[in-house]
Design a protein around this motif. Structure first.
Motif, PDB file in Angstrom:
ATOM      1  N   LEU A  79      35.295  34.672  34.572  1.00  0.00           N
ATOM      2  CA  LEU A  79      34.747  36.026  34.614  1.00  0.00           C
ATOM      3  C   LEU A  79      33.463  35.973  35.427  1.00  0.00           C
ATOM      4  N   MET A  80      33.434  36.688  36.543  1.00  0.00           N
ATOM      5  CA  MET A  80      32.291  36.685  37.441  1.00  0.00           C
ATOM      6  C   MET A  80      31.670  38.070  37.496  1.00  0.00           C
ATOM      7  N   MET A  81      30.392  38.176  37.125  1.00  0.00           N
ATOM      8  CA  MET A  81      29.669  39.441  37.214  1.00  0.00           C
ATOM      9  C   MET A  81      28.984  39.498  38.566  1.00  0.00           C
ATOM     10  N   LEU A 120      39.989  42.891  39.905  1.00  0.00           N
ATOM     11  CA  LEU A 120      38.741  43.574  40.221  1.00  0.00           C
ATOM     12  C   LEU A 120      38.440  44.580  39.118  1.00  0.00           C
ATOM     13  N   MET A 121      37.260  44.480  38.537  1.00  0.00           N
ATOM     14  CA  MET A 121      36.911  45.298  37.364  1.00  0.00           C
ATOM     15  C   MET A 121      35.635  46.082  37.622  1.00  0.00           C
ATOM     16  N   SER A 122      35.419  47.127  36.814  1.00  0.00           N
ATOM     17  CA  SER A 122      34.264  47.993  37.041  1.00  0.00           C
ATOM     18  C   SER A 122      33.773  48.592  35.731  1.00  0.00           C
ATOM     19  N   LEU A 123      32.430  48.722  35.632  1.00  0.00           N
ATOM     20  CA  LEU A 123      31.824  49.447  34.503  1.00  0.00           C
ATOM     21  C   LEU A 123      31.607  50.912  34.848  1.00  0.00           C
ATOM     22  N   SER A 124      31.815  51.260  36.105  1.00  0.00           N
ATOM     23  CA  SER A 124      31.515  52.622  36.559  1.00  0.00           C
ATOM     24  C   SER A 124      32.761  53.253  37.154  1.00  0.00           C
ATOM     25  N   GLN A 125      32.574  54.060  38.183  1.00  0.00           N
ATOM     26  CA  GLN A 125      33.692  54.781  38.773  1.00  0.00           C
ATOM     27  C   GLN A 125      34.321  54.037  39.955  1.00  0.00           C
ATOM     28  N   GLN A 126      33.855  52.809  40.241  1.00  0.00           N
ATOM     29  CA  GLN A 126      34.458  52.053  41.328  1.00  0.00           C
ATOM     30  C   GLN A 126      35.919  51.752  41.020  1.00  0.00           C
ATOM     31  N   ASN A 127      36.703  51.563  42.085  1.00  0.00           N
ATOM     32  CA  ASN A 127      38.108  51.234  41.902  1.00  0.00           C
ATOM     33  C   ASN A 127      38.263  49.882  41.234  1.00  0.00           C
ATOM     34  N   GLY A 128      39.170  49.818  40.275  1.00  0.00           N
ATOM     35  CA  GLY A 128      39.423  48.567  39.576  1.00  0.00           C
ATOM     36  C   GLY A 128      39.738  48.812  38.118  1.00  0.00           C
ATOM     37  N   VAL A 129      39.804  47.736  37.358  1.00  0.00           N
ATOM     38  CA  VAL A 129      40.083  47.815  35.924  1.00  0.00           C
ATOM     39  C   VAL A 129      38.851  48.382  35.227  1.00  0.00           C
ATOM     40  N   ARG A 130      39.002  49.518  34.538  1.00  0.00           N
ATOM     41  CA  ARG A 130      37.874  50.147  33.861  1.00  0.00           C
ATOM     42  C   ARG A 130      37.552  49.407  32.571  1.00  0.00           C
ATOM     43  N   TYR A 243      43.219  33.431  36.180  1.00  0.00           N
ATOM     44  CA  TYR A 243      42.729  34.605  36.909  1.00  0.00           C
ATOM     45  C   TYR A 243      41.209  34.556  37.051  1.00  0.00           C
ATOM     46  N   VAL A 244      40.737  34.956  38.224  1.00  0.00           N
ATOM     47  CA  VAL A 244      39.315  35.136  38.465  1.00  0.00           C
ATOM     48  C   VAL A 244      39.028  36.629  38.321  1.00  0.00           C
ATOM     49  N   ASN A 245      38.385  37.000  37.222  1.00  0.00           N
ATOM     50  CA  ASN A 245      38.086  38.400  36.926  1.00  0.00           C
ATOM     51  C   ASN A 245      36.701  38.735  37.479  1.00  0.00           C
ATOM     52  N   ILE A 246      36.663  39.612  38.465  1.00  0.00           N
ATOM     53  CA  ILE A 246      35.407  39.949  39.143  1.00  0.00           C
ATOM     54  C   ILE A 246      34.958  41.345  38.722  1.00  0.00           C
ATOM     55  N   ILE A 247      33.818  41.404  38.043  1.00  0.00           N
ATOM     56  CA  ILE A 247      33.264  42.710  37.668  1.00  0.00           C
ATOM     57  C   ILE A 247      32.322  43.159  38.784  1.00  0.00           C
ATOM     58  N   ARG A 248      32.712  44.203  39.478  1.00  0.00           N
ATOM     59  CA  ARG A 248      31.948  44.699  40.625  1.00  0.00           C
ATOM     60  C   ARG A 248      30.793  45.580  40.122  1.00  0.00           C
ATOM     61  N   LEU A 249      29.568  45.087  40.332  1.00  0.00           N
ATOM     62  CA  LEU A 249      28.389  45.747  39.775  1.00  0.00           C
ATOM     63  C   LEU A 249      27.429  46.235  40.853  1.00  0.00           C
ATOM     64  N   THR A 250      27.929  46.404  42.055  1.00  0.00           N
ATOM     65  CA  THR A 250      27.045  46.764  43.162  1.00  0.00           C
ATOM     66  C   THR A 250      26.356  48.108  42.964  1.00  0.00           C
ATOM     67  N   ASP A 251      26.963  48.993  42.188  1.00  0.00           N
ATOM     68  CA  ASP A 251      26.383  50.333  42.028  1.00  0.00           C
ATOM     69  C   ASP A 251      25.552  50.472  40.757  1.00  0.00           C
TER      70      ASP A 251
END
Length: 505
Positions: A79-81, A120-130, A243-251
């Motif tokens: 899991l990569m933040m 590809l995962m997301s805490l916000s509205q970015q595309n990916g697993v919510r 699996y490499v789970n990437i949480i996209r936190l750029t926003d």
């Protein structure tokens, strides 16, 4: 006087491993790579946590990429933040270039290209697993610590959770707990005082303001359903790769409260749900927390204590946690002491404070007859780092300046088209795409209040009609009736808060 042969023996004995291990690279002496001196980390020690530090542009992200690739190859999920958004290329095969060929020839490690399974995962509205969680899943103590509440305020939050449990009112999102806070200080004040004790309106006001602050940082998006299931982080693909789970936190770089909220809740949930593993041959999951200073800079003492406790305990579940930051001093000493693997890339000495920080950093590493640690820290090149780990017996390995191997996957980000392609094939994206807003505390209390309003309106209307049927229709009589209705409505407002709604007709 030491020789290259002495150094080679020193490194190879210190980093020898009978079991499975990952190879980080080859050791450096006097600024040059020494062939056949392999810096290895046993898989069985990777649940002992770690630190990856260094100035911007020194190679931290590529080091995480190398670690993640090898973990995935052994069937260990990651899991990569990803705060900066530069890690996603691990999903695509790399390309061998001349500098990579030259580097691997120096350390005598074969180079091959490969890609790895990615979510590809997301805490916000970015595309990916919510990724979402409910307020109830946090519990009163953790929720209070995230809001940085004192003991009195925490006690009120505990009352709210108990009241909602007793009344079977789920706390799912922030509007639920905000509505309960309003209710217990207005419409339900007498009910609460009778059954749970008196609650100060000033206390509930402070809690409400703290919740609004969290809401403004994106908490309204994070809290809710469908809640993310921890088991979905532990997946292995059809080829046996983790699996490499990437949480996209750029926003959310400017929303540290949301970031730390998610991180702490995730660690707490993993700790609660995962069974005890004890000593295992390899970890169940490895978590990389990029830009870790964003957590610690914003954390209260209570939150830091919670993080330290979880870090101490979670390794027995087979979970390794790795903090990634520019300066190791960003990580509190109490947490730093728990970290078994340390990979320190170059630091830059531009100011007196920088030089002092470098000396402090050097003191955190084992002494070595082969290096002047504080001097080498400022002269390491891109993709080079000091490494010290734990061997299979849990003993710290010798300090080794290391030329890190290159990633096998792409050393660049995915394109928008590639991101869309990965998300389009993802089962988890479809699973968590649906937002559920079932009846919870907010809806239940709204129905309760509306029912009280209707009863009050019916009662007032009946009283007016009875007066009209029994007395002459004069202005004075109507005036008396209105006074009585207002008096009755004032009492109802004290219980149900509906005076303003009573005379809408």
């Amino acid at each position: 006087m030491t020789t290259v042969a002495d150094f080679t023996k020193h490194i190879n004995e210190g980093y020898s491993s009978k079991g499975q291990s990952i190879t980080l690279g080859g050791a450096i002496l006097n600024g040059e790579a020494v062939a056949d001196t392999f810096v290895k980390v046993p898989l069985k020690t990777l649940n002992r946590h770690g630190l990856i530090a260094g100035a911007t542009g020194t190679g931290k992200t590529k080091t995480i990429q190398v670690l993640s690739e090898q973990l995935s190859s052994y069937g260990i999920p990651v899991l990569m933040m990803d705060i900066k958004g530069d890690f996603s290329g691990i999903a695509k095969q790399g390309e061998e270039k001349s500098f990579i060929t030259e580097r691997h020839a120096k350390i005598n490690i074969p180079y091959t290209t490969a890609s790895f399974p990615v979510e590809l995962m997301s805490l916000s509205q970015q595309n990916g697993v919510r990724l979402r969680a409910t307020v109830s899943e946090f519990g009163p103590v953790l929720f209070s610590r995230i809001l940085d509440l004192n003991d009195t305020q925490t006690g009120v939050v505990s009352v709210i959770f108990k009241y909602c449990d007793d009344k079977q009112m789920p706390l799912l999102d922030l509007k639920d707990i905000k509505k309960v806070l309003n209710y217990i200080t207005e419409e339900g004040k007498e009910e609460i005082e009778e059954n749970y004790g008196k609650i100060s309106t000033s206390t509930t006001g402070i809690i409400l303001r703290k919740i609004i602050e969290l809401e403004q940082q994106g908490g309204d998006i994070f809290f809710g359903e469908k809640s993310f299931e921890i088991n979905d982080l532990m997946r292995i693909d059809e080829n046996g790769k983790g699996y490499v789970n990437i949480i996209r936190l750029t926003d959310i770089q400017d929303k540290p409260k949301l970031f730390s909220t998610f991180m702490l809740s995730l660690l707490a949930e993993i700790y609660q749900q995962m069974p005890e593993k004890g000593d295992v041959e390899q970890p169940e999951l490895v978590i990389f927390i990029d830009e870790a200073h964003l957590i610690f800079n914003e954390a209260s003492k209570a939150l830091l204590d919670q993080i330290e406790t979880i870090i101490k305990l979670i390794r027995s579940k087979g979970i390794g946690v790795y903090f990634v930051t520019q300066n190791p001093m960003d990580v509190p000493a109490s947490v730093l002491a728990q970290l078994g693997l340390k990979i320190q890339h170059a630091l830059r000495a531009f100011t007196a404070n920088d030089r002092q920080a470098i000396r402090q950093t050097a003191d955190n590493y084992p002494t070595s007859i082969y290096y002047k640690t504080d001097e080498v820290l400022t002269s390491l090149g891109i993709g080079e780092a000091f490494v010290t780990a734990l061997n299979e017996k849990g003993i710290p390995t010798p300090l080794a300046a290391t030329m890190m191997r290159a990633p096998m996957s792409r050393m660049d980000i995915l394109t928008d088209t590639e991101i869309t392609e990965i998300n389009g094939k993802s089962k988890l994206v479809r699973k968590y795409a649906e937002e559920i807003d079932r009846d919870s505390a907010y809806e239940i209390l709204m129905k309760k209040i509306e029912s009280a309003v209707q009863q009050a309106e019916a009662s007032a209307q009946t009283e007016v009609e009875e007066k009209k049927s029994n007395e002459p229709s004069t202005a004075s009589v109507i005036g008396k009736s209105v006074v009585k209705v207002v008096t009755s409505a004032s009492f109802i407002r004290g219980v149900f808060g509906v005076l303003s709604k009573l005379f809408r007709k």
